[in-house]
Design a protein around this motif. Sequence first.
Motif, PDB file in Angstrom:
ATOM      1  N   ILE A 243       0.823  -1.207   0.000  1.00 40.99           N
ATOM      2  CA  ILE A 243       0.000   0.000   0.000  1.00 40.99           C
ATOM      3  C   ILE A 243       0.863   1.265   0.000  1.00 40.99           C
ATOM      4  N   GLN A 244       2.109   1.135   0.417  1.00 48.06           N
ATOM      5  CA  GLN A 244       3.021   2.278   0.430  1.00 48.06           C
ATOM      6  C   GLN A 244       3.922   2.328  -0.808  1.00 48.06           C
ATOM      7  N   SER A 245       3.706   1.416  -1.771  1.00 48.28           N
ATOM      8  CA  SER A 245       4.605   1.313  -2.918  1.00 48.28           C
ATOM      9  C   SER A 245       4.197   2.225  -4.067  1.00 48.28           C
ATOM     10  N   GLU A 246       5.151   2.505  -4.953  1.00 49.79           N
ATOM     11  CA  GLU A 246       4.881   3.277  -6.165  1.00 49.79           C
ATOM     12  C   GLU A 246       3.896   2.536  -7.073  1.00 49.79           C
ATOM     13  N   ASP A 247       4.040   1.207  -7.144  1.00 47.99           N
ATOM     14  CA  ASP A 247       3.167   0.450  -8.037  1.00 47.99           C
ATOM     15  C   ASP A 247       1.708   0.489  -7.578  1.00 47.99           C
ATOM     16  N   PHE A 248       1.455   0.562  -6.274  1.00 52.47           N
ATOM     17  CA  PHE A 248       0.085   0.702  -5.798  1.00 52.47           C
ATOM     18  C   PHE A 248      -0.494   2.054  -6.207  1.00 52.47           C
ATOM     19  N   THR A 249       0.300   3.105  -6.036  1.00 56.55           N
ATOM     20  CA  THR A 249      -0.155   4.430  -6.449  1.00 56.55           C
ATOM     21  C   THR A 249      -0.480   4.462  -7.934  1.00 56.55           C
ATOM     22  N   GLU A 250       0.398   3.848  -8.742  1.00 52.03           N
ATOM     23  CA  GLU A 250       0.176   3.802 -10.188  1.00 52.03           C
ATOM     24  C   GLU A 250      -1.004   2.906 -10.538  1.00 52.03           C
TER      25      GLU A 250
ATOM     26  N   PRO B  33      -1.086   1.170 -17.758  1.00 50.49           N
ATOM     27  CA  PRO B  33      -0.254   1.399 -16.571  1.00 50.49           C
ATOM     28  C   PRO B  33       1.202   1.683 -16.937  1.00 50.49           C
ATOM     29  N   ARG B  34       1.873   2.363 -16.015  1.00 52.36           N
ATOM     30  CA  ARG B  34       3.315   2.595 -16.139  1.00 52.36           C
ATOM     31  C   ARG B  34       3.975   2.168 -14.821  1.00 52.36           C
ATOM     32  N   PHE B  35       3.977   0.862 -14.607  1.00 52.61           N
ATOM     33  CA  PHE B  35       4.525   0.340 -13.365  1.00 52.61           C
ATOM     34  C   PHE B  35       6.052   0.434 -13.352  1.00 52.61           C
TER      35      PHE B  35
ATOM     36  N   VAL C 215      -3.758   2.423  -8.898  1.00 53.73           N
ATOM     37  CA  VAL C 215      -5.000   3.166  -8.694  1.00 53.73           C
ATOM     38  C   VAL C 215      -5.139   4.264  -9.748  1.00 53.73           C
ATOM     39  N   ALA C 216      -4.024   4.979 -10.002  1.00 54.66           N
ATOM     40  CA  ALA C 216      -4.067   6.124 -10.915  1.00 54.66           C
ATOM     41  C   ALA C 216      -4.452   5.716 -12.331  1.00 54.66           C
TER      42      ALA C 216
END
Length: 272
Positions: A249-256, A267-269, A258-259
């Motif tokens: 939940i604190q990772s960049e991939d989670f933010t991406e 996606p741009r994981f 959702v975005a």
Amino acid sequence: MYQQISVTRSGRNEHVAIVTMNRPDKLNALTKVMEAELREAMEAADRDDTIRVVVLTGAGKGFCAGMDINELEVLPPGDIRAAQWMRPYDMNRRADYQTRYGYFPAMRKPVIAAINGAAAGLGLVFALYSDMRFASDKAAFSTAFARRGLIAEHGISWLLPRVVGPGHAADLLYSARKVPAEEALRMGLVDRVCEADDLMAHTLAYAEDLAENVSPRSIGVMKRQLWAQPFQTLAEATQMANAEMFDSIQSEDFTEGVAHFIERRPPRFSGR
């Protein structure tokens, strides 16, 4: 750079690496050279952050027909315990997989075996250590060991029952009979069967979808969960999932993740 394998990238997606055992005149029978090169290539792919999925296959008409008989004839008994084949202990990997071919489950990347022909003995071992198995309708499978006076090698007695069940595992090990692709699919030994001419296209399309549309961080964690599961209770598996969920939940991939869903775009994981 390699004598008996080759490493290329998918023409449509640079994040997919194709590792090919390359002794087609010998149905890609394993030698010490190939064994060392295969491990080197797979571990290099695991270190390379531009690679997200690895496809393992064989050149020509075979996947891997087991150990080359010329080397098997002179194989010293002590080779099976040789320290150089064992993966050095890594705190980020399970100690349970510090074995000769334990680098397959120890990798962060998924390994998909594209089984284009005969997979016998060690060839079947490589397929079982992979995360998924896609087979040509011309593929055939055999444990082979009992017909060579050998035993269930390299942890296959642990892997095989978990893939096909104890009855099928006993049948395949005791009889060492040849199993065609469709029967292999029915017993769960392989996950998909394709026409021979379509195998690589089908496998690469699946691999490319993983590379393009799925978080590599998520896959790495899930792979670790799946390979740890046989050694865990339900409570331990849940505790591991809770700890990993907190980090995800604190990772960049989670933010991406959702975005891109909200913004309705690909996606741009980053894998972080």
